[in-house]
Design a protein around this motif. Structure first.
Motif, short mmCIF file in Angstrom:
data_model
loop_
_atom_site.label_atom_id
_atom_site.label_comp_id
_atom_site.label_asym_id
_atom_site.label_seq_id
_atom_site.Cartn_x
_atom_site.Cartn_y
_atom_site.Cartn_z
N THR A 243 54.29 -25.97 19.73
CA THR A 243 54.25 -27.34 19.20
C THR A 243 53.87 -28.35 20.29
N LEU A 244 54.20 -28.05 21.53
CA LEU A 244 53.75 -28.93 22.61
C LEU A 244 52.23 -28.93 22.70
N ARG A 245 51.61 -27.79 22.50
CA ARG A 245 50.14 -27.72 22.52
C ARG A 245 49.56 -28.37 21.27
N ALA A 246 50.18 -28.13 20.13
CA ALA A 246 49.68 -28.72 18.88
C ALA A 246 49.76 -30.24 18.90
N SER A 247 50.75 -30.78 19.62
CA SER A 247 50.96 -32.22 19.63
C SER A 247 50.20 -32.94 20.73
N GLY A 248 49.54 -32.19 21.62
CA GLY A 248 48.75 -32.82 22.66
C GLY A 248 49.48 -33.08 23.96
N TYR A 249 50.72 -32.62 24.08
CA TYR A 249 51.42 -32.76 25.35
C TYR A 249 51.02 -31.64 26.32
N LEU A 250 50.38 -30.61 25.81
CA LEU A 250 49.77 -29.55 26.62
C LEU A 250 48.37 -29.30 26.06
N PRO A 251 47.47 -28.75 26.86
CA PRO A 251 46.14 -28.39 26.35
C PRO A 251 46.26 -27.42 25.18
#
Length: 466
Positions: A243-251
């Motif tokens: 979810t961090l990647r899906a939300s843009g906080y990670l690539p």
């Protein structure tokens, strides 16, 4: 002769009937007088039975039953009277529930009977000797306070600021006011200490479109930089890498050394590097995580009943700030300050989403672990977007927005106010309200381990003077 007898009998019958009616009238008068002496309310205050919330202290009336039944003496089919109070711009319905929520009212929640589906949880923390562990009953079911006095003094304040829009500049101004006011009112300085690091617990569980606003995160990090925390010493923490990647906080796709967001380290708790086998919350609810279906060892099976705690937030930072997004959540009623700090902050947490009784117990137990509580400094909630039905799965059709930002060290009042806002939106849209009141507020707000009050008279609202 017969006529004379009939006339005499008719006369006697009339006499008997007149005497009987007279007796009934006298008896009725006597009974009415006796009834007036046993109900002092009817003589001393003729209106007391029709409006028992008119006084500021219902318990002070002459009818003791009025404290247990606010509508006693009124029509049984009439709606219960409501006292309306304004706090943070919200109409709070405060009849018997507000008194029950008071920290000074009644028995603490630990003394209430457990529900039939509620399990006995344990919090296991290591002792000074790493080779041994000590098992202690979770704070939510013990009558012994975990420190001398709760709630702490800083939990009486709610800070509120409006924003012109949701730009970085607008958030910068609001966040600086909120943090400065918090430091001034509480005497607590948000500056580097022993660890020289701080963490921001964000929310991304609902995926892109319903995550902690990035401009808010930037504004908080900027304010912390002014207080001595460089970007590399501000940890961005959340539960799942996906979810961090899906939300843009990670690539969107993993690359070597890509766990950074604009210069700050990003910690995805589920990557397996941030839990410790000696620090966990244990509950007999079986796991709902897909990985447990492939458990191979006895240790795997034993861990099925454990939810491991976020070690970076307990031991690697001087303090951490909670940056939730608010939505409804069947397990707690509301997912905001308490939910983001607990259910969305530990491993093996899906099992609680399907079991409200255990979810409340788990949330309060984890939040009151001394090491956890000590580092959990405050919550900042933006109302840029919140969802009032269908959560935590993101649905744009049931979200709304307000140009407000709140800060408090008291997560209970934040969740309580959001519950009121969600119910207002549900009512306006014709949906069922979240009722009865979620037990989270009474459980988290009362007792020696209280996380803070949600009674307006026990709180102080701080807003910009202009």
């Amino acid at each position: 002769m017969l006529f004379d007898k009939l006339t005499t009998m008719n006369f006697l019958l009339k006499k008997i009937l007149l005497c009987a009616f007279g007796f009934v009238a006298v008896a009725g008068t006597l009974f009415a007088e006796d009834d007036s002496t046993t109900n002092p309310v009817s003589t001393t205050n003729p209106t007391a039975t029709t409006n028992q919330v008119a006084t500021t202290n219902p318990a002070a009336t002459t009818n003791p039953a009025s404290t247990t039944n606010p509508v006693q003496g009124s029509d049984n089919n009439a709606a219960a009277p409501i006292v309306v109070k304004k706090f943070a711009g919200i109409d709070l319905t405060a009849s018997a529930d507000e008194g029950a929520r008071s920290n000074n009212a009644g028995a603490s929640p630990q003394q209430t009977p457990a529900t039939t589906n509620e399990q006995t949880p344990r919090v296991v923390t290591p002792t000074s000797n790493p080779a041994t562990t000590t098992t202690t009953i979770a704070p939510a079911i013990t009558t012994t306070p975990i420190v001398e006095s709760f709630p702490e003094p800083q939990r009486k304040f709610l800070f509120e600021s409006s924003v012109a829009d949701f730009s970085t500049a607008a958030y910068n101004k609001a966040v600086e006011f909120l943090l400065s006011s918090y430091e001034k009112k509480t005497g607590r300085q948000l500056v580097p200490a022993e660890k020289k690091k701080v963490a921001l617990k964000i929310y991304t569980a609902s995926g892109r479109g319903f995550e902690t606003p990035k401009n808010l995160t930037r504004a908080v990090r900027r304010a912390l930089a002014k207080r001595g925390f460089s970007a590399e010493n501000v940890l961005i923490v959340d539960l799942q890498e996906r979810t961090l990647r899906a939300s843009g906080y990670l690539p969107p796709y993993r690359k070597p050394n890509d766990f950074f967001w604009e210069g700050s380290p990003v910690i995805a708790l589920d990557t397996g590097n941030f839990y410790n086998g000696k620090w966990f919350y244990e509950n007999n609810l079986p796991s709902r995580e897909p990985t447990t279906a492939f458990a191979r060892t006895m240790e795997d099976l034993a861990n099925e009943r454990k939810s491991f705690l976020p070690i970076p937030l307990l031991f690697d930072v001087d303090f951490w700030i909670n940056l939730p997004v608010a939505s409804d959540l069947p397990a707690l009623g509301v997912s905001a300050a308490i939910g983001n700090a607990t259910i969305w902050n530990v491993s093996n947490q899906r099992r609680f989403l399907e079991n409200p009784a255990n979810a409340v117990q788990m949330a309060v137990s984890v939040a009151t672990i001394p090491e956890f509580r000590k580092k959990f400094e405050l919550t900042i909630l933006s109302l840029e977007k919140y969802q009032f039905i269908g959560g935590p799965v993101f649905n744009q059709n049931y979200t709304t927005s307000e140009k407000e930002v709140w800060l408090s060290a008291n997560p209970v009042i934040i969740d309580f106010l959001m519950w009121q806002k969600m119910n207002a939106m549900r009512k306006a849209r014709g949906f069922d309200l979240i009722l009865p009141e979620p037990p989270l507020f009474a459980t988290a707000g009362k007792g020696g381990y209280s996380l803070g009050s949600c009674v307006s008279s026990e709180l102080e609202l701080v807003k910009p003077e202009n």
